[in-house]
Write a protein that holds these residues in place. Structure first.
Motif, mmCIF file in Angstrom:
data_model
loop_
_atom_site.group_PDB
_atom_site.id
_atom_site.type_symbol
_atom_site.label_atom_id
_atom_site.label_comp_id
_atom_site.label_asym_id
_atom_site.label_seq_id
_atom_site.Cartn_x
_atom_site.Cartn_y
_atom_site.Cartn_z
ATOM 1 N N HIS A 50 -2.086 1.899 7.087
ATOM 2 C CA HIS A 50 -2.899 2.573 7.711
ATOM 3 C C HIS A 50 -4.304 2.345 8.236
ATOM 4 N N ASP B 96 -4.732 0.596 -1.450
ATOM 5 C CA ASP B 96 -5.502 1.750 -1.470
ATOM 6 C C ASP B 96 -5.935 2.021 -2.964
ATOM 7 N N ASP C 163 -1.636 -3.460 -3.018
ATOM 8 C CA ASP C 163 -1.885 -2.086 -2.870
ATOM 9 C C ASP C 163 -3.287 -2.018 -2.486
ATOM 10 N N SER D 186 0.874 -1.136 0.013
ATOM 11 C CA SER D 186 -0.081 0.052 -0.077
ATOM 12 C C SER D 186 0.800 1.402 -0.041
ATOM 13 N N SER D 187 0.664 2.150 -0.917
ATOM 14 C CA SER D 187 1.411 3.366 -1.160
ATOM 15 C C SER D 187 1.613 4.031 0.244
ATOM 16 N N VAL D 188 0.644 4.057 1.103
ATOM 17 C CA VAL D 188 0.918 5.034 2.307
ATOM 18 C C VAL D 188 0.887 3.996 3.623
ATOM 19 N N GLY D 189 1.398 2.762 3.388
ATOM 20 C CA GLY D 189 1.816 1.959 4.485
ATOM 21 C C GLY D 189 0.480 1.381 4.983
ATOM 22 N N ARG E 99 -7.204 1.943 6.441
ATOM 23 C CA ARG E 99 -7.970 1.204 5.488
ATOM 24 C C ARG E 99 -7.210 -0.249 5.196
ATOM 25 N N THR F 25 5.553 1.212 6.725
ATOM 26 C CA THR F 25 5.232 2.137 5.281
ATOM 27 C C THR F 25 5.494 1.393 4.193
ATOM 28 N N HIS F 26 5.166 2.213 3.216
ATOM 29 C CA HIS F 26 5.400 1.474 1.855
ATOM 30 C C HIS F 26 6.757 0.926 1.688
#
Length: 85
Positions: free
Chosen positions: A15, A84, A82, A10-13, A17, A57-58
């Protein structure tokens, strides 16, 4: 115990979602699955809050462990995806 090391996709780690998606799927499994950063304390994958506390994180490596290799692979695939998108 099966352990699989994957990189967070996931691009923002991991988190809210992605952590929720992972924890919901882990809760459906009939076995315990844990996540940890290499050398870190494992957390239960069926708790979104605990998954978020990893701070992954990613691109960070995460170790997915379970007595059930198939369950570990299911969660490892989610960590690597991913979520997200």
């Amino acid at each position: 115990m099966a352990s699989i090391t994957v990189k967070v996709g996931s691009s923002v780690g991991l988190h809210a979602r992605p952590a929720t998606t992972i924890s919901q799927r882990a809760a459906e499994l009939k076995t315990q699955v844990t996540l940890s950063l290499p050398g870190g304390e494992p957390v239960e994958a069926d708790s979104a809050l605990l998954v978020m506390t990893l701070g992954a994180t990613h691109g960070d490596e995460v170790v997915v462990s379970s007595d059930d290799e198939a369950a570990a692979q299911i969660i490892a695939d989610l960590v690597a995806a991913d979520l997200d998108a």
